[in-house]
Scaffold this motif. Sequence first.
Motif, PDB file in Angstrom:
ATOM      1  N   LYS A  63       0.837  -1.201   0.000  1.00  0.00           N
ATOM      2  CA  LYS A  63       0.000   0.000   0.000  1.00  0.00           C
ATOM      3  C   LYS A  63       0.875   1.257   0.000  1.00  0.00           C
ATOM      4  CE  LYS A  63      -3.560   2.341   2.686  1.00  0.00           C
ATOM      5  NZ  LYS A  63      -4.344   2.335   3.915  1.00  0.00           N
ATOM      6  N   LYS A  64       1.887   1.274   0.861  1.00  0.00           N
ATOM      7  CA  LYS A  64       2.783   2.426   0.956  1.00  0.00           C
ATOM      8  C   LYS A  64       3.587   2.607  -0.337  1.00  0.00           C
ATOM      9  CE  LYS A  64       5.013   2.727   4.783  1.00  0.00           C
ATOM     10  NZ  LYS A  64       5.955   2.515   5.885  1.00  0.00           N
ATOM     11  N   ILE A  65       4.128   1.519  -0.838  1.00  0.00           N
ATOM     12  CA  ILE A  65       4.948   1.582  -2.047  1.00  0.00           C
ATOM     13  C   ILE A  65       4.087   1.981  -3.252  1.00  0.00           C
ATOM     14  CG2 ILE A  65       6.376   0.246  -3.634  1.00  0.00           C
ATOM     15  CD1 ILE A  65       7.248  -1.413  -1.122  1.00  0.00           C
ATOM     16  N   ALA A  66       2.893   1.413  -3.349  1.00  0.00           N
ATOM     17  CA  ALA A  66       1.998   1.743  -4.460  1.00  0.00           C
ATOM     18  C   ALA A  66       1.636   3.233  -4.433  1.00  0.00           C
ATOM     19  CB  ALA A  66       0.747   0.877  -4.405  1.00  0.00           C
ATOM     20  N   ARG A  67       1.362   3.771  -3.263  1.00  0.00           N
ATOM     21  CA  ARG A  67       1.035   5.194  -3.163  1.00  0.00           C
ATOM     22  C   ARG A  67       2.223   6.031  -3.653  1.00  0.00           C
ATOM     23  NH1 ARG A  67      -1.112   5.622   1.700  1.00  0.00           N
ATOM     24  NH2 ARG A  67       0.890   5.517   2.735  1.00  0.00           N
ATOM     25  N   TRP A  68       3.442   5.639  -3.229  1.00  0.00           N
ATOM     26  CA  TRP A  68       4.648   6.358  -3.641  1.00  0.00           C
ATOM     27  C   TRP A  68       4.839   6.288  -5.161  1.00  0.00           C
ATOM     28  CZ3 TRP A  68       9.583   4.283  -5.190  1.00  0.00           C
ATOM     29  CH2 TRP A  68      10.580   5.240  -5.296  1.00  0.00           C
ATOM     30  N   LEU A  69       4.510   5.151  -5.758  1.00  0.00           N
ATOM     31  CA  LEU A  69       4.663   4.961  -7.200  1.00  0.00           C
ATOM     32  C   LEU A  69       3.450   5.422  -7.995  1.00  0.00           C
ATOM     33  CD1 LEU A  69       6.312   1.415  -7.155  1.00  0.00           C
ATOM     34  CD2 LEU A  69       7.417   3.579  -7.819  1.00  0.00           C
ATOM     35  N   ASP A  70       2.425   5.913  -7.301  1.00  0.00           N
ATOM     36  CA  ASP A  70       1.171   6.337  -7.934  1.00  0.00           C
ATOM     37  C   ASP A  70       0.535   5.181  -8.702  1.00  0.00           C
ATOM     38  OD1 ASP A  70      -0.882   8.146  -8.430  1.00  0.00           O
ATOM     39  OD2 ASP A  70       0.032   8.849 -10.301  1.00  0.00           O
ATOM     40  N   LEU A  71       0.438   4.038  -8.010  1.00  0.00           N
ATOM     41  CA  LEU A  71      -0.182   2.833  -8.556  1.00  0.00           C
ATOM     42  C   LEU A  71      -1.256   2.332  -7.616  1.00  0.00           C
ATOM     43  CD1 LEU A  71       3.027   0.786  -9.508  1.00  0.00           C
ATOM     44  CD2 LEU A  71       1.476   1.924 -11.118  1.00  0.00           C
ATOM     45  N   ASN A  72      -2.152   1.527  -8.127  1.00  0.00           N
ATOM     46  CA  ASN A  72      -3.097   0.800  -7.302  1.00  0.00           C
ATOM     47  C   ASN A  72      -2.327  -0.328  -6.612  1.00  0.00           C
ATOM     48  OD1 ASN A  72      -4.863  -1.728  -7.082  1.00  0.00           O
ATOM     49  ND2 ASN A  72      -6.370  -0.089  -7.328  1.00  0.00           N
ATOM     50  N   PRO A  73      -2.526  -0.550  -5.302  1.00  0.00           N
ATOM     51  CA  PRO A  73      -1.784  -1.614  -4.615  1.00  0.00           C
ATOM     52  C   PRO A  73      -1.923  -2.981  -5.277  1.00  0.00           C
ATOM     53  CG  PRO A  73      -2.875  -0.243  -3.004  1.00  0.00           C
ATOM     54  CD  PRO A  73      -3.360   0.200  -4.364  1.00  0.00           C
ATOM     55  N   ARG A  74      -3.109  -3.307  -5.769  1.00  0.00           N
ATOM     56  CA  ARG A  74      -3.302  -4.602  -6.421  1.00  0.00           C
ATOM     57  C   ARG A  74      -2.519  -4.674  -7.730  1.00  0.00           C
ATOM     58  NH1 ARG A  74      -2.599  -9.206  -6.417  1.00  0.00           N
ATOM     59  NH2 ARG A  74      -3.918 -10.593  -7.597  1.00  0.00           N
ATOM     60  N   SER A  75      -2.450  -3.561  -8.451  1.00  0.00           N
ATOM     61  CA  SER A  75      -1.664  -3.532  -9.691  1.00  0.00           C
ATOM     62  C   SER A  75      -0.191  -3.793  -9.386  1.00  0.00           C
ATOM     63  CB  SER A  75      -1.804  -2.177 -10.387  1.00  0.00           C
ATOM     64  OG  SER A  75      -3.129  -1.973 -10.800  1.00  0.00           O
ATOM     65  N   LEU A  76       0.308  -3.175  -8.331  1.00  0.00           N
ATOM     66  CA  LEU A  76       1.699  -3.408  -7.938  1.00  0.00           C
ATOM     67  C   LEU A  76       1.917  -4.877  -7.591  1.00  0.00           C
ATOM     68  CD1 LEU A  76       4.556  -2.452  -7.217  1.00  0.00           C
ATOM     69  CD2 LEU A  76       3.684  -1.923  -4.923  1.00  0.00           C
ATOM     70  N   GLN A  77       1.003  -5.458  -6.831  1.00  0.00           N
ATOM     71  CA  GLN A  77       1.136  -6.875  -6.465  1.00  0.00           C
ATOM     72  C   GLN A  77       1.158  -7.760  -7.709  1.00  0.00           C
ATOM     73  OE1 GLN A  77      -2.168  -7.290  -3.803  1.00  0.00           O
ATOM     74  NE2 GLN A  77      -1.043  -6.428  -2.060  1.00  0.00           N
ATOM     75  N   ARG A  78       0.312  -7.452  -8.698  1.00  0.00           N
ATOM     76  CA  ARG A  78       0.303  -8.239  -9.938  1.00  0.00           C
ATOM     77  C   ARG A  78       1.618  -8.073 -10.700  1.00  0.00           C
ATOM     78  NH1 ARG A  78      -5.203  -6.646 -10.098  1.00  0.00           N
ATOM     79  NH2 ARG A  78      -4.728  -4.955 -11.538  1.00  0.00           N
ATOM     80  N   MET A  79       2.142  -6.843 -10.727  1.00  0.00           N
ATOM     81  CA  MET A  79       3.417  -6.602 -11.413  1.00  0.00           C
ATOM     82  C   MET A  79       4.558  -7.402 -10.769  1.00  0.00           C
ATOM     83  SD  MET A  79       3.510  -2.531 -12.018  1.00  0.00           S
ATOM     84  CE  MET A  79       2.067  -1.700 -12.615  1.00  0.00           C
ATOM     85  N   LEU A  80       4.472  -7.574  -9.470  1.00  0.00           N
ATOM     86  CA  LEU A  80       5.523  -8.298  -8.753  1.00  0.00           C
ATOM     87  C   LEU A  80       5.349  -9.805  -8.831  1.00  0.00           C
ATOM     88  CD1 LEU A  80       5.784  -5.978  -5.641  1.00  0.00           C
ATOM     89  CD2 LEU A  80       7.494  -6.273  -7.449  1.00  0.00           C
ATOM     90  N   GLY A  81       4.231 -10.249  -9.381  1.00  0.00           N
ATOM     91  CA  GLY A  81       3.979 -11.677  -9.515  1.00  0.00           C
ATOM     92  C   GLY A  81       4.934 -12.325 -10.503  1.00  0.00           C
ATOM     93  N   LYS A  82       5.063 -13.624 -10.388  1.00  0.00           N
ATOM     94  CA  LYS A  82       5.969 -14.362 -11.265  1.00  0.00           C
ATOM     95  C   LYS A  82       5.221 -15.128 -12.355  1.00  0.00           C
ATOM     96  CE  LYS A  82      10.093 -14.266  -8.984  1.00  0.00           C
ATOM     97  NZ  LYS A  82      11.408 -14.236  -9.512  1.00  0.00           N
ATOM     98  N   GLY A  83       3.909 -15.007 -12.379  1.00  0.00           N
ATOM     99  CA  GLY A  83       3.116 -15.767 -13.341  1.00  0.00           C
ATOM    100  C   GLY A  83       3.192 -15.202 -14.745  1.00  0.00           C
ATOM    101  N   PRO A  84       2.734 -15.995 -15.725  1.00  0.00           N
ATOM    102  CA  PRO A  84       2.755 -15.548 -17.119  1.00  0.00           C
ATOM    103  C   PRO A  84       1.799 -14.379 -17.379  1.00  0.00           C
ATOM    104  CG  PRO A  84       1.601 -17.633 -16.925  1.00  0.00           C
ATOM    105  CD  PRO A  84       2.195 -17.334 -15.573  1.00  0.00           C
ATOM    106  N   ASP A  85       0.808 -14.191 -16.502  1.00  0.00           N
ATOM    107  CA  ASP A  85      -0.141 -13.097 -16.685  1.00  0.00           C
ATOM    108  C   ASP A  85       0.257 -11.833 -15.924  1.00  0.00           C
ATOM    109  OD1 ASP A  85      -0.567 -14.330 -14.245  1.00  0.00           O
ATOM    110  OD2 ASP A  85      -2.730 -14.002 -14.264  1.00  0.00           O
TER     111      ASP A  85
END
Length: 116
Positions: free
Chosen positions: A32-54
Amino acid sequence: MSEDKDEWDIDPRRHSLFALTLAAVFPEWSSKKIARWLDLNPRSLQRMLGKGPDSPPIPDRVKKQAGEMADRVRDARLAEHLDDFIASMRSQGIDDDVIAAWLSSRHKRLVDRDIE
């Protein structure tokens, strides 16, 4: 941070270079803190950090912001200066809880919100 806890307690074999860069900027992980700093939605950040093909790609502006700040934190020796400050206060007999309370107070003043 306790003296026996490693500052880098993230296993690099399990995380991307981007996640390690973020850990260099934010030693206490909070999407949540990092996403706010990056001006991203927290869930979007979590998906970006995922290792899956999607997992969506990490935008260049986000990689640049994180990389530049990691460099600044390193070059400023932020962790070292904070550790030196804490050691200095301890050597003057200031209790750890009192130091933490003051740091928390300054955090709230600095970013206008409580520590998450």
